[in-house]
Each structure stands twice: as C-alpha cells, then as structure tokens.
Motif scaffolding. Sequence first.
Motif, PDB file in Angstrom:
ATOM      1  N   ARG A 125       0.918  -0.984   0.121  1.00 43.07           N
ATOM      2  CA  ARG A 125      -0.020  -0.028  -0.259  1.00 43.07           C
ATOM      3  C   ARG A 125       0.770   1.344  -0.667  1.00 43.07           C
ATOM      4  N   VAL A 126       0.392   2.204  -1.146  1.00 44.33           N
ATOM      5  CA  VAL A 126       1.638   3.270  -1.250  1.00 44.33           C
ATOM      6  C   VAL A 126       0.350   4.293  -1.013  1.00 44.33           C
ATOM      7  N   PRO A 127       1.154   4.777   0.419  1.00 45.18           N
ATOM      8  CA  PRO A 127       0.015   6.579   0.806  1.00 45.18           C
ATOM      9  C   PRO A 127       0.462   7.609   0.224  1.00 45.18           C
ATOM     10  N   PHE A 128      -0.401   8.664  -0.349  1.00 43.51           N
ATOM     11  CA  PHE A 128       0.076   9.565  -1.334  1.00 43.51           C
ATOM     12  C   PHE A 128       0.873   9.349  -2.734  1.00 43.51           C
ATOM     13  N   ALA A 129      -0.373   8.085  -3.158  1.00 40.62           N
ATOM     14  CA  ALA A 129       0.226   7.449  -4.433  1.00 40.62           C
ATOM     15  C   ALA A 129       0.934   9.150  -5.021  1.00 40.62           C
ATOM     16  N   ASP A 130      -0.040   9.863  -5.395  1.00 45.58           N
ATOM     17  CA  ASP A 130       0.135  10.778  -6.915  1.00 45.58           C
ATOM     18  C   ASP A 130       1.485  11.199  -6.784  1.00 45.58           C
ATOM     19  N   ASN A 131       2.234  11.691  -5.337  1.00 45.21           N
ATOM     20  CA  ASN A 131       3.194  12.064  -5.094  1.00 45.21           C
ATOM     21  C   ASN A 131       4.072  11.731  -4.508  1.00 45.21           C
ATOM     22  N   SER A 132       4.023   9.952  -4.521  1.00 43.24           N
ATOM     23  CA  SER A 132       5.286   9.657  -3.942  1.00 43.24           C
ATOM     24  C   SER A 132       5.313   8.024  -5.270  1.00 43.24           C
ATOM     25  N   THR A 133       4.722   8.386  -6.509  1.00 44.24           N
ATOM     26  CA  THR A 133       5.550   7.536  -7.144  1.00 44.24           C
ATOM     27  C   THR A 133       5.552   7.597  -8.212  1.00 44.24           C
ATOM     28  N   TYR A 134       6.689   7.258  -9.808  1.00 43.38           N
ATOM     29  CA  TYR A 134       7.178   8.357 -10.491  1.00 43.38           C
ATOM     30  C   TYR A 134       6.535   6.973 -11.914  1.00 43.38           C
ATOM     31  N   PRO A 135       6.068   7.640 -12.839  1.00 47.03           N
ATOM     32  CA  PRO A 135       5.826   6.426 -14.166  1.00 47.03           C
ATOM     33  C   PRO A 135       7.135   6.310 -14.392  1.00 47.03           C
ATOM     34  N   ILE A 136       7.505   4.913 -15.690  1.00 47.11           N
ATOM     35  CA  ILE A 136       8.555   4.434 -15.947  1.00 47.11           C
ATOM     36  C   ILE A 136       8.962   4.587 -16.990  1.00 47.11           C
ATOM     37  N   PRO A 137       9.438   5.386 -17.746  1.00 45.46           N
ATOM     38  CA  PRO A 137       9.613   5.921 -19.350  1.00 45.46           C
ATOM     39  C   PRO A 137       9.871   4.229 -19.596  1.00 45.46           C
ATOM     40  N   GLY A 138       9.570   4.618 -21.379  1.00 47.75           N
ATOM     41  CA  GLY A 138       9.687   3.662 -22.050  1.00 47.75           C
ATOM     42  C   GLY A 138      11.350   3.511 -22.559  1.00 47.75           C
ATOM     43  N   GLY A 139      11.560   1.860 -22.072  1.00 50.21           N
ATOM     44  CA  GLY A 139      12.867   1.983 -22.694  1.00 50.21           C
ATOM     45  C   GLY A 139      13.579   1.856 -21.302  1.00 50.21           C
ATOM     46  N   VAL A 140      13.302   1.803 -20.131  1.00 47.35           N
ATOM     47  CA  VAL A 140      13.616   1.826 -19.234  1.00 47.35           C
ATOM     48  C   VAL A 140      13.296   1.222 -18.144  1.00 47.35           C
ATOM     49  N   SER A 141      14.320  -0.382 -18.304  1.00 53.63           N
ATOM     50  CA  SER A 141      13.704  -1.504 -17.338  1.00 53.63           C
ATOM     51  C   SER A 141      13.469  -1.469 -15.682  1.00 53.63           C
ATOM     52  N   ASP A 142      12.482  -2.113 -15.145  1.00 52.47           N
ATOM     53  CA  ASP A 142      12.447  -2.266 -13.522  1.00 52.47           C
ATOM     54  C   ASP A 142      13.680  -2.066 -12.654  1.00 52.47           C
ATOM     55  N   GLU A 143      15.071  -3.140 -13.145  1.00 46.86           N
ATOM     56  CA  GLU A 143      15.551  -2.757 -12.721  1.00 46.86           C
ATOM     57  C   GLU A 143      16.423  -1.615 -12.413  1.00 46.86           C
ATOM     58  N   GLU A 144      16.798  -0.776 -13.508  1.00 44.90           N
ATOM     59  CA  GLU A 144      17.287   0.197 -13.972  1.00 44.90           C
ATOM     60  C   GLU A 144      17.228   1.230 -13.060  1.00 44.90           C
TER      61      GLU A 144
END
Length: 348
Positions: A125-144
């Motif tokens: 569960r991630v509180p304040f999701a709008d401020n605390s998550t970031y979209p992953i750009p295309g071409g960038v791997s999960d581990e990067e």
Amino acid sequence: MKALVFHGPNAMAWEDIVRPTLGADTDAIVRVDATTICGTDLHILRGDLPAMVDGRILGHEAVGTVVETGAAVTNVRPGDRVLVSCVSACGACRYCRDGRYGQCTGGGGWILGNTIDGTQAEYVRVPFADNSTYPIPGGVSDEEMLMLADILPTAYEVGVLNGRVQPGEVVAVVGAGPIGLSAISGARLFSPSLVIAIDRTPARLDAAKQFGAEIVINNAEQDPIAAVRELTGGLGADLAIEAVGVPATFELAVDLVRPGGRVANIGVHGKPATLHLERVWDRDLTITTGLVDAYSTPTLIRLLASRHLDAHRFVTHHFGFDEFLTAYDVFSRAGETGALKVILTHDG
C-alpha cells in the motif's frame, strides 16, 4: 500474499500475511514486480532503529504495477508501471511545500518499511500515491528504475548537492558500497578534478574505479589522511562524503578535508560519533546531514532515460521472491560476495 516480516533484531521470515487494502482515498495498491535490499535494512536488522516493531514488513524500494487506486488519486491508474519512492509526501504540509518531503509532517516521510508496512512483499500500500510514485519511461528497465527509489537520489541530494560539489574540486568518498558509488556517479556530473574512493574491500574499490573514481585508497593498508594530503599539496579534500554510517568513517571524513572544506554525511548512524571540536573548531568546516527528500527523482529519471546516468551497473545479483533470506545473506556479506545491489523479482 507473501512478505518479509521483521521479528526483532536478527530475526525475519518470508511468511503469509493479509494482502493490503486501501486505507485512504490518496492510497494506491501496487503489485511489487521488483524490489531490493538497502543498507538501512541491515541497520534495522542489527537493532540500530529501536522504534521498529515486530510484525512490520521490511523494505522501502520497489517498482511495480498499480492494481487499485483511491478515489482522490489522479496521476496514476491501474495498469501503470511505476517507481515507488522510498519517501512518501503528503504534498500539503510546510515541509512538503518547501520540497523537503523527507521531513513531511502530514503522514509521509520515510514511512515504508519503517512506520508502515514496506515493499519486500508481493503487494504494497503506497500512501499519497500521486506524490510518491513516478511513471517508468519507455526503454527503461525495472532494475534500472529501481536504483532511483533510494540510492541515487540519496547520494545525489545528501552527498553531492548538500556537499556543493564544484567544478575542479577534489572529492573524497568514504565507503564504496552502493551509496558511495552513487555519490561518485553524482559527483562526476559536476566535473570535479579528482574523485578519491576510500574503502577496505578490494572488490568495492575496483567497482569505484568503474564508477569514475580516479584514485582508490584501501584504508586497511594505507593511511588515507596522509594519502589525500599528498594528492592535494598538503591541504586535504574540498569535500568528503561519508557513505557508511559508523563512527570511524565519520571521524575520518572530518579529518580528510582542508580548512574551509565540507563534510556531507549520508550514512545511517546507529551509534554516537565523536566530533573532535578541539581539533577542528578553527578550520571553518561545514558539516551537513540529511534524509533524502527525493525532490531530485524527476531530474534523475530524465538523466536515466537519456542515458546520461548508468544505473544498470549497480546490479550484481538476482533472486526470486522465495529467496529473500539468501539474498539478505549475500548482501550482508558484500565484502565476500561482491554484492552491490541485489534484485528480487517474481521470476528470479
């Protein structure tokens, strides 16, 4: 679901617990696709954070897929791949309005794997999701992308920016673990004339060279203070970045800098360190400390997506979620195993 649960110093278990549910309209539930272990998790297991309670899920770094959002969440929706930041931000308190999210007084700050259940689980569960998550750009791997949950923004903000690295300066980094290597990477963005890495582990000193340190010093074999002064005409470093979190490395960092120099402490300290004011009161030193705010995360994402920042080389080991205890063992013995960052995923 399965999660890694803390049961007191040196005790944890991968066990079945109830899957998290939304607790507020600003929450999101994220399926954890990849997570990692932080040096701070080792501090927790050693008992360095006595407020940690039995039953808490460990971890504060993740990339994953949003599966559910609260009614007030507008920036992410189910199906989105996101980075879960180690710092949560309410966005409304005095500190959040100043961009100092690590000091959030509205229910955020460093809460994941600390005051609420963390990311070393199948769902979080991630509180304040709008401020605390970031979209992953295309071409960038999960581990990067995962390297931007904590180590890269921590070293960049608390070490490089707080330390005010300037072109042409000499920067000494004490500790060549993941945070120290991140500090080397961040410092290189500001064109120092010389980056010196100090550690006691040959494998980590070899890694420091790959990350951009021109000089490495094994302080198990050589006096680092004398070596740095010899390299700087007797003065000392302009900036020393402490990236370990034990008394000896903090005291060494203070002794490494020239009069008028700076010390940026990144390490998480579980024991008191001595500040020898009798030796340094007249040297015009500046000493900074801090908890990451993650205000630099959008900048670092752009640098990562444009390939001006190489995060992939931090990753040395891969494990499945059912191998958490093995992964902790490997990470805790980094001097023997050569581990920098270990990645845990559903498929290993």
